[in-house]
Design a protein around this motif. Structure first.
Motif, PDB file in Angstrom:
ATOM      1  N   TYR A   1     -22.025 -29.476  44.598  1.00  0.00           N
ATOM      2  CA  TYR A   1     -20.656 -29.117  44.960  1.00  0.00           C
ATOM      3  C   TYR A   1     -20.570 -28.820  46.447  1.00  0.00           C
ATOM      4  N   SER A   2     -21.527 -28.056  46.940  1.00  0.00           N
ATOM      5  CA  SER A   2     -21.530 -27.697  48.363  1.00  0.00           C
ATOM      6  C   SER A   2     -21.626 -28.948  49.226  1.00  0.00           C
ATOM      7  N   THR A   3     -22.513 -29.855  48.837  1.00  0.00           N
ATOM      8  CA  THR A   3     -22.686 -31.099  49.588  1.00  0.00           C
ATOM      9  C   THR A   3     -21.381 -31.884  49.659  1.00  0.00           C
ATOM     10  N   LEU A   4     -20.711 -32.009  48.518  1.00  0.00           N
ATOM     11  CA  LEU A   4     -19.452 -32.749  48.481  1.00  0.00           C
ATOM     12  C   LEU A   4     -18.376 -32.084  49.326  1.00  0.00           C
ATOM     13  N   ILE A   5     -18.205 -30.779  49.149  1.00  0.00           N
ATOM     14  CA  ILE A   5     -17.134 -30.070  49.842  1.00  0.00           C
ATOM     15  C   ILE A   5     -17.368 -30.062  51.349  1.00  0.00           C
ATOM     16  N   ASN A   6     -18.630 -30.148  51.752  1.00  0.00           N
ATOM     17  CA  ASN A   6     -18.949 -30.197  53.179  1.00  0.00           C
ATOM     18  C   ASN A   6     -18.907 -31.612  53.738  1.00  0.00           C
TER      19      ASN A   6
ATOM     20  N   ARG B   1     -10.853 -32.576  48.583  1.00  0.00           N
ATOM     21  CA  ARG B   1     -11.847 -31.576  48.977  1.00  0.00           C
ATOM     22  C   ARG B   1     -11.310 -30.159  48.778  1.00  0.00           C
ATOM     23  N   SER B   2     -10.066 -29.935  49.160  1.00  0.00           N
ATOM     24  CA  SER B   2      -9.486 -28.610  48.995  1.00  0.00           C
ATOM     25  C   SER B   2      -9.311 -28.273  47.517  1.00  0.00           C
ATOM     26  N   LEU B   3      -9.063 -29.298  46.686  1.00  0.00           N
ATOM     27  CA  LEU B   3      -8.971 -29.077  45.244  1.00  0.00           C
ATOM     28  C   LEU B   3     -10.321 -28.631  44.685  1.00  0.00           C
ATOM     29  N   PHE B   4     -11.395 -29.302  45.095  1.00  0.00           N
ATOM     30  CA  PHE B   4     -12.729 -28.892  44.660  1.00  0.00           C
ATOM     31  C   PHE B   4     -13.028 -27.456  45.104  1.00  0.00           C
ATOM     32  N   ALA B   5     -12.710 -27.156  46.359  1.00  0.00           N
ATOM     33  CA  ALA B   5     -12.978 -25.814  46.867  1.00  0.00           C
ATOM     34  C   ALA B   5     -12.202 -24.765  46.078  1.00  0.00           C
TER      35      ALA B   5
ATOM     36  N   GLY C   1      -3.451 -31.015  38.150  1.00  0.00           N
ATOM     37  CA  GLY C   1      -4.374 -29.915  37.985  1.00  0.00           C
ATOM     38  C   GLY C   1      -5.811 -30.348  38.169  1.00  0.00           C
ATOM     39  N   SER C   2      -6.716 -29.481  37.791  1.00  0.00           N
ATOM     40  CA  SER C   2      -8.124 -29.681  38.109  1.00  0.00           C
ATOM     41  C   SER C   2      -9.009 -29.437  36.898  1.00  0.00           C
ATOM     42  N   GLU C   3      -8.484 -29.745  35.716  1.00  0.00           N
ATOM     43  CA  GLU C   3      -9.212 -29.430  34.489  1.00  0.00           C
ATOM     44  C   GLU C   3     -10.586 -30.083  34.456  1.00  0.00           C
ATOM     45  N   VAL C   4     -10.683 -31.348  34.847  1.00  0.00           N
ATOM     46  CA  VAL C   4     -11.951 -32.041  34.718  1.00  0.00           C
ATOM     47  C   VAL C   4     -12.997 -31.448  35.651  1.00  0.00           C
ATOM     48  N   VAL C   5     -12.600 -31.050  36.865  1.00  0.00           N
ATOM     49  CA  VAL C   5     -13.539 -30.426  37.799  1.00  0.00           C
ATOM     50  C   VAL C   5     -14.014 -29.094  37.238  1.00  0.00           C
ATOM     51  N   ARG C   6     -13.074 -28.314  36.741  1.00  0.00           N
ATOM     52  CA  ARG C   6     -13.432 -27.011  36.210  1.00  0.00           C
ATOM     53  C   ARG C   6     -14.336 -27.133  34.980  1.00  0.00           C
ATOM     54  N   ARG C   7     -14.106 -28.145  34.146  1.00  0.00           N
ATOM     55  CA  ARG C   7     -14.938 -28.317  32.967  1.00  0.00           C
ATOM     56  C   ARG C   7     -16.372 -28.653  33.355  1.00  0.00           C
ATOM     57  N   LEU C   8     -16.548 -29.408  34.435  1.00  0.00           N
ATOM     58  CA  LEU C   8     -17.905 -29.699  34.905  1.00  0.00           C
ATOM     59  C   LEU C   8     -18.572 -28.429  35.404  1.00  0.00           C
ATOM     60  N   ILE C   9     -17.843 -27.630  36.171  1.00  0.00           N
ATOM     61  CA  ILE C   9     -18.414 -26.382  36.689  1.00  0.00           C
ATOM     62  C   ILE C   9     -18.779 -25.449  35.545  1.00  0.00           C
ATOM     63  N   ASP C  10     -17.888 -25.339  34.572  1.00  0.00           N
ATOM     64  CA  ASP C  10     -18.158 -24.461  33.430  1.00  0.00           C
ATOM     65  C   ASP C  10     -19.333 -24.980  32.599  1.00  0.00           C
TER      66      ASP C  10
ATOM     67  N   LEU D   1     -16.285 -37.107  48.196  1.00  0.00           N
ATOM     68  CA  LEU D   1     -14.875 -36.792  48.050  1.00  0.00           C
ATOM     69  C   LEU D   1     -14.084 -37.664  49.016  1.00  0.00           C
ATOM     70  N   PRO D   2     -12.944 -38.205  48.598  1.00  0.00           N
ATOM     71  CA  PRO D   2     -12.243 -39.169  49.453  1.00  0.00           C
ATOM     72  C   PRO D   2     -11.581 -38.564  50.676  1.00  0.00           C
TER      73      PRO D   2
END
Length: 549
Positions: A334-339, A395-399, A315-324, A389-390
């Motif tokens: 986030y945009s920079t990483l995902i791109n 990357r798709s998980l972050f998105a 899952g993606s709990e840690v990513v979501r906790r940062l966003i929240d 992002l590796p």
């Protein structure tokens, strides 16, 4: 070509070898470990990186109760005669995994730990146990009837009896040592579990007369002050270390050999795109669990699309906790990483599970240490380190996390004005409102049309309406159709991306022309009102034009 069997879901070294499963040889690193002068070694790596298989490999090599020469035949370690003669099945071993120690409360987790220790002790039922206080503790643990205080001493007492039985010091192998702490942090019994795990570890790793060498694996390097107080002989090899860099994960050479052996050389680009990219000690590494899982699927279906095993497994709990936590105020990062670009962050390499989520800095550090992020340049312990992002999988998980955050935020917002403008055909109001929402989102994919499509579909999703994307309509597929069945009305929307602000007007007209020419919405029978919209996007701006029908 003989059909190969991949060890999907298997982590035990002996089972993999004795079942004839394909095995990527990591045994050459045993030579490093037996010559490593450190009394205790901690390896930290991301999850699914082969830590459990590594520990079971060491057990198979060291354990004095076994004779596993045949299982190691043909592997690299057999060329090291000194290591084989001095270490192979010559040492008493305590091998314990902490990875399943979990529970909604402390007592439940302790019950799981009791079961693990009971199974461990029962493997040494042949040892003569004296009728004294420590012998009573041994028997209590073996029956699964021990107290928390007895659990604290469990590794030390077993080590003492093994030393007495064999006359040799013990090798301690502890897998996923930090899992109980992570689970405890999530369920509010961190301090209680920390006290137990700390006592267990220090009893055999700090000045213990029965321990020859201790080897631990985990995801995080928990701070010495928190867990390893006074343990000065602990060598730590983390994702920033050059030594042992290729011990975990698959190298480019290893993956190339796997693909050649399975006849899948042509799949190298997609495997690299999705599962490569972890930079450890200057070596680019693949996620082994994901590579093996995908190659296994490809052996049955060469056209199979890559899957996101990372998200499915944890899952993606840690990513979501940062966003929240940040309320997406770091959306540009986030945009920079995902791109596909790098960001700069000060990384705290030693954390405690008690304060992981106390600051955004700690969460960025956690993302790095656990493999959501990796080095984009050199590790800088005293400054800001470049992180990225590796691969496509992460990357798709972050998105996805960003999309979920936006949908949840939208779902709880008041969109009365938005839908009123939609049904009253107020194009100016729609342009303004959609632009306001767009300004507050995290943009990625370099503002591609698919991004705007998903954004608008999410914005218009509501329990009162049926929202369909790319639905067959007229002589083609409308981008988005919103249906209000209670009031017999519908909106058909075509989305276009402009390459400049000046082009927005032209692209909105082009969208309306497409609605007309392809008769989108003509099959919506029974609706008294069907309105068409052409929406043009440029960066964080939207221009809406309306075509009533």
């Amino acid at each position: 070509m003989a059909k190969l069997t991949l060890p999907v879901g298997r982590t035990d070294f002996i089972r993999i070898r004795n079942s004839g499963n394909y095995y990527i040889d990591k045994t050459m690193h045993i030579s490093q470990i037996v010559r490593d002068g450190s009394d205790s070694i901690l390896f930290t790596r991301p999850r699914r990186f082969g830590k459990t298989t590594f520990q079971s490999m060491l057990k198979a090599f060291f354990d004095i109760r076994e004779d596993n020469r045949e299982s190691f035949t043909g592997l690299a370690i057999m060329d090291d005669e000194e290591a084989v003669e001095g270490w192979m099945n010559k040492w008493p071993v305590i091998h314990l995994t902490f990875k399943d120690i979990d529970g909604p409360d402390f007592d439940s987790a302790i019950d799981v730990l009791k079961g693990k220790l009971m199974a461990l002790y029962q493997g040494y039922g042949f040892i003569d146990i004296p009728d004294d206080a420590e012998g009573a503790v041994f028997r209590n643990i073996k029956r699964g009837e021990c107290t928390v205080n007895e659990i604290r001493r469990s590794l030390e007492i077993l080590g003492k009896f093994l030393y007495g039985h064999y006359g040799k010091k013990v090798i301690i192998l502890l897998d996923e040592y930090d899992v109980p702490l992570a689970k405890a942090e999530s369920n509010d019994y961190y301090r209680e579990m920390l006290a137990v795990v700390r006592a267990m570890l220090l009893s055999v790793l700090k000045d213990c007369p029965y321990t020859h060498k201790g080897i631990l694996t985990g995801c995080l390097r928990v701070s010495k002050e928190s867990l390893f107080t006074g343990l000065n002989n602990l060598a730590v090899y983390s994702v920033t270390s050059g030594k042992y860099s290729s011990l975990f994960g698959f190298t480019e050479e290893e993956v190339a050999r796997l693909l050649k052996d399975t006849g899948l050389e042509d799949k190298a680009p997609v495997v690299r795109q999705w599962y490569d990219g972890y930079s450890i000690g200057g070596v680019s590494l693949y996620s082994p669990w994901d590579v093996v899982s995908y190659v296994d699927i490809l052996l049955a279906d060469r056209d199979a699309e890559p899957e996101n095993y990372w998200a499915n497994s944890s899952g993606s709990e840690v990513v979501r906790r940062l966003i929240d936590m940040t309320d997406a105020r770091v959306g540009k990062e986030y945009s920079t990483l995902i791109n596909g670009e790098a960001i700069r962050k000060h990384v705290v390499e030693t954390l405690t599970y008690g304060n992981l989520y106390s600051s955004a800095e700690n969460i960025w550090s956690l993302l790095f240490m656990t493999g959501y992020l990796t080095l984009a340049g050199k590790w800088k312990p005293n400054g800001e380190t470049e992180l990225r992002l590796p691969n496509e999988e992460v990357r798709s998980l972050f998105a996805r996390c960003v999309d979920e955050w936006f949908r949840d935020r939208v779902r709880t917002s008041d969109r009365k004005e938005l839908f009123e403008a939609l049904w009253t055909c107020d194009a100016d109001a729609l342009s303004r409102i959609i632009s306001q929402y767009l300004f507050r989102t995290i943009s990625y994919y370099d503002y591609k049309e698919d991004y705007y499509h998903a954004f608008l579909a999410g914005l218009l999703s509501d329990d009162d309406y049926l929202v369909e994307s790319n639905r067959e309509s007229g002589t083609g597929r409308a981008d988005i159709i919103v249906q209000d069945e209670d009031r017999c009305r519908a909106a058909v929307i075509e989305v276009k991306r402009a390459h400049s602000r000046d082009e927005m007007d032209k692209m909105a007209d082009l969208a309306l022309a497409q609605l007309k020419d392809r008769e989108y919405g003509s099959d919506l029978e029974g609706y008294s009102k069907v309105v068409g919209y052409g929406v043009a996007f440029y960066h964080k701006e939207a221009l809406v034009k309306v075509l009533e029908g």
